[in-house]
Design a protein around this motif. Structure first.
Motif, PDB file in Angstrom:
ATOM      1  N   ALA A 141      53.901  31.840  60.100  1.00  0.00           N
ATOM      2  CA  ALA A 141      53.427  32.122  58.740  1.00  0.00           C
ATOM      3  C   ALA A 141      52.094  31.422  58.484  1.00  0.00           C
ATOM      4  N   HIS A 142      51.975  30.186  58.971  1.00  0.00           N
ATOM      5  CA  HIS A 142      50.754  29.413  58.739  1.00  0.00           C
ATOM      6  C   HIS A 142      49.561  30.023  59.479  1.00  0.00           C
ATOM      7  N   VAL A 143      49.738  30.362  60.741  1.00  0.00           N
ATOM      8  CA  VAL A 143      48.637  30.960  61.505  1.00  0.00           C
ATOM      9  C   VAL A 143      48.264  32.327  60.925  1.00  0.00           C
ATOM     10  N   THR A 144      49.253  33.107  60.508  1.00  0.00           N
ATOM     11  CA  THR A 144      48.961  34.385  59.863  1.00  0.00           C
ATOM     12  C   THR A 144      48.086  34.156  58.638  1.00  0.00           C
ATOM     13  N   SER A 145      48.467  33.195  57.813  1.00  0.00           N
ATOM     14  CA  SER A 145      47.731  32.912  56.577  1.00  0.00           C
ATOM     15  C   SER A 145      46.353  32.337  56.851  1.00  0.00           C
ATOM     16  N   LEU A 146      46.247  31.454  57.855  1.00  0.00           N
ATOM     17  CA  LEU A 146      44.936  30.916  58.231  1.00  0.00           C
ATOM     18  C   LEU A 146      44.014  32.027  58.711  1.00  0.00           C
ATOM     19  N   SER A 147      44.538  32.897  59.562  1.00  0.00           N
ATOM     20  CA  SER A 147      43.680  33.944  60.123  1.00  0.00           C
ATOM     21  C   SER A 147      43.269  34.964  59.076  1.00  0.00           C
ATOM     22  N   ASN A 148      44.066  35.061  58.019  1.00  0.00           N
ATOM     23  CA  ASN A 148      43.764  35.958  56.907  1.00  0.00           C
ATOM     24  C   ASN A 148      42.837  35.296  55.897  1.00  0.00           C
ATOM     25  N   GLY A 178      48.020  39.532  64.071  1.00  0.00           N
ATOM     26  CA  GLY A 178      48.693  40.214  62.968  1.00  0.00           C
ATOM     27  C   GLY A 178      48.089  39.885  61.622  1.00  0.00           C
ATOM     28  N   GLY A 179      47.634  38.646  61.468  1.00  0.00           N
ATOM     29  CA  GLY A 179      46.998  38.254  60.222  1.00  0.00           C
ATOM     30  C   GLY A 179      45.641  38.900  60.026  1.00  0.00           C
ATOM     31  N   GLN A 180      44.957  39.186  61.121  1.00  0.00           N
ATOM     32  CA  GLN A 180      43.621  39.777  61.042  1.00  0.00           C
ATOM     33  C   GLN A 180      43.691  41.301  61.015  1.00  0.00           C
ATOM     34  N   CYS A 181      44.273  41.876  62.043  1.00  0.00           N
ATOM     35  CA  CYS A 181      44.401  43.333  62.129  1.00  0.00           C
ATOM     36  C   CYS A 181      45.549  43.645  63.090  1.00  0.00           C
ATOM     37  N   PRO A 182      46.725  43.969  62.556  1.00  0.00           N
ATOM     38  CA  PRO A 182      47.912  44.132  63.402  1.00  0.00           C
ATOM     39  C   PRO A 182      47.732  45.115  64.562  1.00  0.00           C
ATOM     40  N   SER A 183      46.909  46.131  64.391  1.00  0.00           N
ATOM     41  CA  SER A 183      46.755  47.109  65.472  1.00  0.00           C
ATOM     42  C   SER A 183      45.983  46.538  66.662  1.00  0.00           C
ATOM     43  N   TYR A 184      45.432  45.342  66.518  1.00  0.00           N
ATOM     44  CA  TYR A 184      44.745  44.704  67.634  1.00  0.00           C
ATOM     45  C   TYR A 184      45.695  43.943  68.558  1.00  0.00           C
ATOM     46  N   ALA A 185      46.961  43.842  68.196  1.00  0.00           N
ATOM     47  CA  ALA A 185      47.923  43.200  69.093  1.00  0.00           C
ATOM     48  C   ALA A 185      47.979  44.011  70.379  1.00  0.00           C
ATOM     49  N   THR A 186      47.753  43.354  71.500  1.00  0.00           N
ATOM     50  CA  THR A 186      47.691  44.085  72.762  1.00  0.00           C
ATOM     51  C   THR A 186      49.089  44.336  73.310  1.00  0.00           C
ATOM     52  N   PRO A 187      49.251  45.412  74.070  1.00  0.00           N
ATOM     53  CA  PRO A 187      50.537  45.642  74.734  1.00  0.00           C
ATOM     54  C   PRO A 187      50.922  44.465  75.636  1.00  0.00           C
ATOM     55  N   GLU A 188      49.923  43.814  76.251  1.00  0.00           N
ATOM     56  CA  GLU A 188      50.191  42.677  77.128  1.00  0.00           C
ATOM     57  C   GLU A 188      50.765  41.495  76.333  1.00  0.00           C
ATOM     58  N   ASP A 189      50.176  41.223  75.165  1.00  0.00           N
ATOM     59  CA  ASP A 189      50.694  40.133  74.339  1.00  0.00           C
ATOM     60  C   ASP A 189      52.104  40.444  73.841  1.00  0.00           C
ATOM     61  N   MET A 190      52.332  41.684  73.447  1.00  0.00           N
ATOM     62  CA  MET A 190      53.672  42.053  72.969  1.00  0.00           C
ATOM     63  C   MET A 190      54.690  41.974  74.115  1.00  0.00           C
ATOM     64  N   ALA A 191      54.291  42.382  75.307  1.00  0.00           N
ATOM     65  CA  ALA A 191      55.190  42.280  76.465  1.00  0.00           C
ATOM     66  C   ALA A 191      55.481  40.815  76.778  1.00  0.00           C
ATOM     67  N   ALA A 236      54.350  40.247  58.724  1.00  0.00           N
ATOM     68  CA  ALA A 236      54.203  41.306  57.719  1.00  0.00           C
ATOM     69  C   ALA A 236      54.411  40.773  56.299  1.00  0.00           C
ATOM     70  N   LEU A 237      55.406  39.907  56.112  1.00  0.00           N
ATOM     71  CA  LEU A 237      55.644  39.307  54.796  1.00  0.00           C
ATOM     72  C   LEU A 237      54.408  38.548  54.328  1.00  0.00           C
ATOM     73  N   PHE A 238      53.825  37.749  55.224  1.00  0.00           N
ATOM     74  CA  PHE A 238      52.648  36.991  54.819  1.00  0.00           C
ATOM     75  C   PHE A 238      51.403  37.863  54.746  1.00  0.00           C
ATOM     76  N   GLY A 239      51.410  39.003  55.409  1.00  0.00           N
ATOM     77  CA  GLY A 239      50.330  39.965  55.174  1.00  0.00           C
ATOM     78  C   GLY A 239      50.299  40.372  53.710  1.00  0.00           C
ATOM     79  N   PHE A 240      51.472  40.643  53.137  1.00  0.00           N
ATOM     80  CA  PHE A 240      51.556  40.962  51.707  1.00  0.00           C
ATOM     81  C   PHE A 240      51.175  39.742  50.871  1.00  0.00           C
TER      82      PHE A 240
END
Length: 197
Positions: free
Chosen positions: A70-77, A126-139, A158-162
């Motif tokens: 949550a913290h990194v999401t909020s920082l990156s946002n 995810g905090g910056q632009c969720p579609s940038y998450a790479t398939p490699e990172d998700m794997a 997603a909660l902290f995106g809102f």
């Protein structure tokens, strides 16, 4: 100064019990929820998500990691309100001070495990632009976490995106209890953390 002045707690009517529940968990009444209470059905829905995503005793991801995500999401946002809250909530939920201080260096700091690094990398993306998450990172995330845990980590992001968008848009004031906590720990805010090497 906020764009919309938060309601007083006794004016929140329908959402009052939910707001009081959150205050009992955090030690203060959140201005964000008091502002959302102009539309109590929205406040209640957000509080239900908070209860299910980050305040559940039934979560399978360690609460300390949930709050770091949550913290990194909020920082990156760049959300000062949420990064302040997630710093305090991280400390209140078992994240050591040195880890919180080094969180922006999670990729290189020895304080973080490989599992934490990948979760925080996804949180940053995810905090910056969720579609940038790479398939490699998700794997890689799935090598450390079950599918249910990946869903839980994604739900925190997603909660902290809102929350980040809501509080940055409304210029929500950070509560004195949180400000005092941050000052005691010499916290660097979201904007400073993003520009510090």
């Amino acid at each position: 100064m906020p764009f919309i002045e938060p309601l007083k707690i006794d004016a929140t009517d329908e959402a009052q019990a939910d707001i009081a529940w959150l205050a009992s968990a955090t030690g203060f009444t959140a201005n964000s929820m008091l502002t959302l209470s102009y539309r109590p059905e929205i406040a209640k829905a957000v509080l239900d998500l908070i209860r299910a995503v980050v305040r559940t005793p039934d979560g399978t991801v360690d609460p300390a990691l949930r709050w770091m995500v949550a913290h990194v999401t909020s920082l990156s946002n760049g959300c000062s309100y949420c990064s302040a809250h997630t710093f305090k909530n991280g400390a209140d939920n078992g994240v050591p001070q040195d880890k919180l201080d080094a969180i922006w260096d999670f990729e290189t700091s020895d304080l973080f495990s490989s599992a934490e690094r990948v979760a925080l990398r996804i949180a940053m993306t995810g905090g910056q632009c969720p579609s940038y998450a790479t398939p490699e990172d998700m794997a890689e995330l799935r090598t450390y976490f079950s599918d249910a845990q990946v869903v839980e980590i994604g739900a925190v992001i997603a909660l902290f995106g809102f929350n980040n968008r809501w509080n940055a848009l409304m210029a929500t004031d950070v509560e004195p209890e949180v400000t005092d906590f941050l000052e005691e720990r010499k916290y660097k805010g979201a904007k400073e953390a993003r520009t510090t090497d």
